[in-house]
Design an enzyme around this catalytic site. Structure first.
Site, PDB file in Angstrom:
ATOM      1  N   LYS A  13      -0.376  35.759  -0.645  1.00 33.01           N
ATOM      2  CA  LYS A  13       0.367  36.731  -1.450  1.00 33.01           C
ATOM      3  C   LYS A  13       0.175  36.417  -2.931  1.00 33.01           C
ATOM      4  O   LYS A  13       0.244  35.255  -3.346  1.00 33.01           O
ATOM      5  CB  LYS A  13       1.853  36.688  -1.099  1.00 33.01           C
ATOM      6  CG  LYS A  13       2.703  37.670  -1.908  1.00 33.01           C
ATOM      7  CD  LYS A  13       4.184  37.547  -1.573  1.00 33.01           C
ATOM      8  CE  LYS A  13       5.034  38.390  -2.499  1.00 33.01           C
ATOM      9  NZ  LYS A  13       6.485  38.215  -2.273  1.00 33.01           N
TER      10      LYS A  13
ATOM     11  N   ASP B 134       7.147  39.494 -10.163  1.00 31.43           N
ATOM     12  CA  ASP B 134       7.914  40.419  -9.322  1.00 31.43           C
ATOM     13  C   ASP B 134       9.284  40.675  -9.948  1.00 31.43           C
ATOM     14  O   ASP B 134      10.197  39.862  -9.843  1.00 31.43           O
ATOM     15  CB  ASP B 134       8.075  39.836  -7.916  1.00 31.43           C
ATOM     16  CG  ASP B 134       8.904  40.741  -7.021  1.00 31.43           C
ATOM     17  OD1 ASP B 134       9.046  41.939  -7.351  1.00 31.43           O
ATOM     18  OD2 ASP B 134       9.399  40.260  -5.992  1.00 31.43           O
TER      19      ASP B 134
ATOM     20  N   LYS C 189      15.665  43.180  -9.588  1.00 36.26           N
ATOM     21  CA  LYS C 189      16.345  41.939  -9.235  1.00 36.26           C
ATOM     22  C   LYS C 189      17.396  41.598 -10.296  1.00 36.26           C
ATOM     23  O   LYS C 189      17.233  41.953 -11.464  1.00 36.26           O
ATOM     24  CB  LYS C 189      15.340  40.778  -9.185  1.00 36.26           C
ATOM     25  CG  LYS C 189      14.331  40.807  -8.073  1.00 36.26           C
ATOM     26  CD  LYS C 189      13.382  39.620  -8.202  1.00 36.26           C
ATOM     27  CE  LYS C 189      12.290  39.640  -7.139  1.00 36.26           C
ATOM     28  NZ  LYS C 189      12.812  39.313  -5.812  1.00 36.26           N
TER      29      LYS C 189
ATOM     30  N   ASP D 248       5.640  34.102  -7.598  1.00 37.52           N
ATOM     31  CA  ASP D 248       5.478  34.933  -6.399  1.00 37.52           C
ATOM     32  C   ASP D 248       4.013  35.050  -5.977  1.00 37.52           C
ATOM     33  O   ASP D 248       3.695  35.791  -5.063  1.00 37.52           O
ATOM     34  CB  ASP D 248       6.077  36.321  -6.641  1.00 37.52           C
ATOM     35  CG  ASP D 248       6.622  36.944  -5.359  1.00 37.52           C
ATOM     36  OD1 ASP D 248       6.845  36.204  -4.396  1.00 37.52           O
ATOM     37  OD2 ASP D 248       6.817  38.169  -5.334  1.00 37.52           O
TER      38      ASP D 248
ATOM     39  N   ASP E  85      11.745  46.037  -3.812  1.00 43.80           N
ATOM     40  CA  ASP E  85      11.660  44.585  -3.927  1.00 43.80           C
ATOM     41  C   ASP E  85      11.130  43.948  -2.644  1.00 43.80           C
ATOM     42  O   ASP E  85      11.007  42.735  -2.570  1.00 43.80           O
ATOM     43  CB  ASP E  85      13.031  43.998  -4.280  1.00 43.80           C
ATOM     44  CG  ASP E  85      12.938  42.561  -4.754  1.00 43.80           C
ATOM     45  OD1 ASP E  85      11.847  42.168  -5.229  1.00 43.80           O
ATOM     46  OD2 ASP E  85      13.937  41.824  -4.651  1.00 43.80           O
TER      47      ASP E  85
ATOM     48  N   GLU F 198       8.050  44.204  -1.677  1.00 47.93           N
ATOM     49  CA  GLU F 198       6.698  44.657  -2.021  1.00 47.93           C
ATOM     50  C   GLU F 198       5.587  43.779  -1.464  1.00 47.93           C
ATOM     51  O   GLU F 198       4.488  44.246  -1.186  1.00 47.93           O
ATOM     52  CB  GLU F 198       6.558  44.741  -3.551  1.00 47.93           C
ATOM     53  CG  GLU F 198       6.209  43.452  -4.268  1.00 47.93           C
ATOM     54  CD  GLU F 198       7.237  42.337  -4.102  1.00 47.93           C
ATOM     55  OE1 GLU F 198       6.841  41.164  -4.098  1.00 47.93           O
ATOM     56  OE2 GLU F 198       8.443  42.638  -3.975  1.00 47.93           O
TER      57      GLU F 198
ATOM     58  N   ARG G  77       5.084  42.357   1.392  1.00 43.88           N
ATOM     59  CA  ARG G  77       4.608  42.721   2.731  1.00 43.88           C
ATOM     60  C   ARG G  77       3.728  43.965   2.694  1.00 43.88           C
ATOM     61  O   ARG G  77       2.862  44.127   3.549  1.00 43.88           O
ATOM     62  CB  ARG G  77       5.804  42.918   3.660  1.00 43.88           C
ATOM     63  CG  ARG G  77       6.694  44.101   3.328  1.00 43.88           C
ATOM     64  CD  ARG G  77       8.069  44.006   3.961  1.00 43.88           C
ATOM     65  NE  ARG G  77       8.865  42.947   3.366  1.00 43.88           N
ATOM     66  CZ  ARG G  77      10.093  42.649   3.744  1.00 43.88           C
ATOM     67  NH1 ARG G  77      10.681  43.344   4.718  1.00 43.88           N
ATOM     68  NH2 ARG G  77      10.758  41.670   3.173  1.00 43.88           N
TER      69      ARG G  77
END
Length: 527
Positions: A272, A277, A284, A295, A354, A356, A358
């Site tokens: 990933k 993010d 968030k 991230d 949020d 995102e 996946r």
């Protein structure tokens, strides 16, 4: 650092700091030879002083004493390892990390390390070297004080004393070299994770991958938005569309030079790579956003592992697949309620922008599967739910292929990275059911890490697959052993060990295969 081996007693070795690891209870009447030799030189004062200070060899205990001319070394450092019954190489790796940090504090250049007697001498040696290399890591390039200390003394020379009666062999040299490569790659990954998001954006991450691949002598291709559109990665594009920084699709390939081995099914590694993010429009809270430069830790681990894998030269290809972008709020961001179409053609209703990671992983994993891998392993800082379940130091492992899962868990155990298998239960599948699309990207709060794993499972088909949720261990909240605050490089050691073990198993298998019997001229082959 430069490593060498010494012969004879550690007590007679020269250096600025002599390190002696001890198990609990070894400071009693019959101390091990290295400690006994040093204490004799101190006329019994070392053990007396250590005992008075409460040092008993318990885990995380340390005791430093100046030699005052009694030894060739200037100081002695005793390291507690805890109970011998609970020992594993990670205990020694953490202790060696503490030794490295003590050496830094004391501005030591040369260190002598007495490797303790354990059941697996090679594993212990690797743990010592990795712990020392990882323990000296510091990310301070943006601190003015660090620039002033640039020329301060640094640990550069390590002399290793093997347990009494152990003769150095070629295997010991190889263990040191491998441990150095793994630790250097882990520290390289830590740098990527710790860099600020205005420095490491998708383009910069792709550049770092290109530089690594060039240095390692392996192939890399980097695509931009047009390539992602050509591959019909609608979920990836949806996440990326809110940022002014363009996405990058990275494919790194190690291929064996042996033509026969090059045709073997590859191992696929997916990381990933959300370089920042914000949560998108599902913004968030600020406290949760501050560390979101990390991230992309999964991709850093995958790229770090590829640095070492290229030197291992396994008899099968290894491919790394990375989709990198930012998840940002803007007038062009994807929205809750949008429906995105994945590379597989599955439609996904967005219920939370949020969730995102996946989405990007799903498209990239579907692309990776088209390369027909023997196994696919993905690493992702995917869910806060996994941190709630397992804390800051344990990786959540998901997958329903027992063979692949056990191989990864065995490699992680040997590498000293703790993982815990969690279920991918169909009982949770209703949480992703959508009224308007094939599925939702985010379900209910409960079972959040399982829901995320179930989402990813939709994109791997029947390929053996292991998903590693590294959301907790990707960043350490405090100093601990060889860890400092910040990025840990978690996953590099496990992936390298996994490939190393798989290569060894394949080589043994090929060596033991009996050649087909040839028929005698004019006759038949024997049954």
């Amino acid at each position: 650092m430069n490593y060498s081996f010494i012969s004879g007693e550690a007590a007679r070795a020269s250096g600025e700091l002599l390190v002696i690891p001890l198990f609990e209870g070894e400071t009693g009447d019959k101390p091990p030879a290295p400690l006994a030799g040093v204490d004799t030189a101190f006329e019994g004062r070392l053990l007396t002083a250590a005992t008075q200070e409460g040092f008993k060899g318990k885990g995380e205990q340390t005791f430093v004493m100046h030699a005052h001319g009694k030894l060739e070394a200037e100081r002695v450092l005793l390291l507690g390892l805890g109970s011998r019954n609970k020992y594993n190489p990670e205990v020694l790796r953490l202790a060696a990390g503490r030794a490295a940090k003590t050496a830094q504090r004391l501005k030591v250049r040369t260190l002598v390390f007495s490797v303790p007697e354990t059941q697996d001498a090679i594993a212990a040696l690797r743990a010592v070297v990795e712990g020392l290399e990882l323990g000296t890591y510091r990310f301070e390039r943006y601190k003015s004080s660090a620039k002033e200390e640039k020329n301060a003394p640094r640990l550069s020379t390590v002399r290793l004393a093997l347990p009494g009666g152990v003769e150095k062999t070629k295997e010991h040299d190889q263990a040191v070299a491998l441990a150095q490569r793994v630790a250097e790659a882990t520290n390289w990954a830590r740098d990527l994770v710790n860099e600020p998001p205005n420095v490491v954006n998708p383009e910069a991450l792709a550049r770092a991958a290109q530089e690594m691949a060039k240095e390692a002598g392996i192939k890399i291709t980097v695509g931009g938005r047009k390539e992602i559109e050509r591959l019909k990665m609608g979920m990836f594009l949806g996440v990326a569309q809110g940022s002014i920084n363009e996405p990058r699709l990275i494919h790194v390939e190690y291929t064996p030079k042996n033509a026969k081995h090059a045709k073997n099914a590859p191992v696929a590694l997916v990381g990933k790579a959300i370089t920042f993010d914000s949560g998108g429009l599902s913004l968030k809270p600020s406290d949760s956003m501050i560390e979101m430069k990390t991230d992309m830790a999964g991709s850093a681990a995958v790229l770090g592992a590829m640095r070492v894998i290229a030197t291992l030269k396994p008899p099968f290809p290894v491919h790394a697949f990375i989709g990198s972008c930012e998840n940002m709020p803007s007038g062009n961001s994807y929205r809750p309620g949008d429906i995105l179409t994945s590379r597989l053609g599955k439609t996904v209703e967005i219920t939370n922008t949020d969730a995102e990671g996946r989405l990007v992983l799903g498209d990239v994993m579907a692309w990776a599967i088209e390369h027909k891998p023997a196994v696919l392993i993905d690493l992702a800082t995917l869910t806060g739910a996994c941190v709630v379940a397992l804390g800051n130091y344990i990786v959540g492992a998901f997958g329903d292929h027992d063979g692949a899962m056990n191989d990864v868990l065995d490699a992680a155990r040997a590498a000293g990275e703790e993982m815990w298998r969690l279920p991918v239960s169909e009982l949770q599948k209703d949480a992703l059911r959508s009224d308007v699309a094939d599925m939702k990207n985010s379900g209910e709060r409960w079972g959040g890490s399982i829901n995320a794993a179930l989402f990813l499972k939709e994109f791997v088909g029947d390929t053996p697959w292991v998903h590693l949720d590294i959301a907790g261990p990707s960043v350490s909240p405090k100093e601990r052993g060889y860890l400092g605050k910040g990025g840990t490089g978690v996953g590099v050691r496990t992936l390298v060990e996994y490939v190393r073990r798989r290569a060894s198993q394949q080589e043994v298998s090929e060596a033991t295969e009996a050649p087909a019997s040839k028929p005698a001229r004019g006759g038949k082959a024997k049954a």
